[in-house]
Enzyme design. Sequence first.
Site, PDB file in Angstrom:
ATOM      1  N   GLU A  49      14.156 -22.432 -74.277  1.00 43.63           N
ATOM      2  CA  GLU A  49      15.211 -23.074 -75.080  1.00 43.63           C
ATOM      3  C   GLU A  49      15.038 -22.747 -76.556  1.00 43.63           C
ATOM      4  O   GLU A  49      14.007 -22.200 -76.977  1.00 43.63           O
ATOM      5  CB  GLU A  49      15.141 -24.606 -74.896  1.00 43.63           C
ATOM      6  N   HIS A  60      16.573 -24.538 -80.608  1.00 43.11           N
ATOM      7  CA  HIS A  60      17.300 -25.624 -81.276  1.00 43.11           C
ATOM      8  C   HIS A  60      16.968 -25.595 -82.754  1.00 43.11           C
ATOM      9  O   HIS A  60      16.038 -24.886 -83.174  1.00 43.11           O
ATOM     10  CB  HIS A  60      16.917 -26.981 -80.655  1.00 43.11           C
ATOM     11  N   HIS A  63       9.094 -27.667 -83.932  1.00 45.01           N
ATOM     12  CA  HIS A  63       8.000 -28.317 -83.203  1.00 45.01           C
ATOM     13  C   HIS A  63       6.677 -27.950 -83.871  1.00 45.01           C
ATOM     14  O   HIS A  63       6.493 -26.803 -84.286  1.00 45.01           O
ATOM     15  CB  HIS A  63       7.871 -27.785 -81.773  1.00 45.01           C
ATOM     16  N   HIS A 114      11.605 -20.536 -77.271  1.00 45.14           N
ATOM     17  CA  HIS A 114      10.223 -20.893 -76.952  1.00 45.14           C
ATOM     18  C   HIS A 114      10.109 -21.390 -75.523  1.00 45.14           C
ATOM     19  O   HIS A 114      11.060 -21.951 -74.962  1.00 45.14           O
ATOM     20  CB  HIS A 114       9.668 -21.931 -77.937  1.00 45.14           C
ATOM     21  N   CYS A 141       3.136 -32.808 -79.205  1.00 44.58           N
ATOM     22  CA  CYS A 141       4.292 -32.162 -79.830  1.00 44.58           C
ATOM     23  C   CYS A 141       4.948 -33.134 -80.798  1.00 44.58           C
ATOM     24  O   CYS A 141       5.360 -34.225 -80.415  1.00 44.58           O
ATOM     25  CB  CYS A 141       5.273 -31.699 -78.761  1.00 44.58           C
TER      26      CYS A 141
HETATM   27 MN    MN Z   1      11.869 -27.343 -77.679  1.00 49.72          MN
END
Ligand code: MN
Length: 150
Positions: A64, A66, A70, A104, A118
Amino acid sequence: MRARAKTKRAAQGYTWEDVEVLAYKAEGTAAFRGVTRQVLFRDPQLAAEWRYFEVEPGGHTTLERHQHVHAVMVIRGRGACLVGEEVHPIGLFDLITVPPFTWHQFRAAEDEPLGFLCLVNAQRDRPKLPSPEELDELRKNPQVADFIRV
Ligand code: MN
């Protein structure tokens, strides 16, 4: 406002008291295998969430990307991750930064789980999955093609 000191004590097997072990994502929404999620910290006075994810041996998170970033730290086992165009082996206490809008995916070793903390924004955009065209593009890199699971 009242200050509240709260300790969530560590429990057996990478769990914490008063922290529920949750499904990673709703089944059928995206390709992943053998992943659990625990929300360790969430407080409106700090605009972040701190989670612990665990991937079973041979399992993987979703491929994914976005806008939100992270900061990931491995605290159990080992595996590998794709960040952008690069696949990296990862192990205990490695710190992985995923920049905005960067593909990632995390994978556990075949013989060991992969557990990681995370850190994310509490308010964040929804992850996007690759379109068929984006997958074709990603697969032009043989190392990436070999690594990703969708
Ligand atoms: Mn992610």
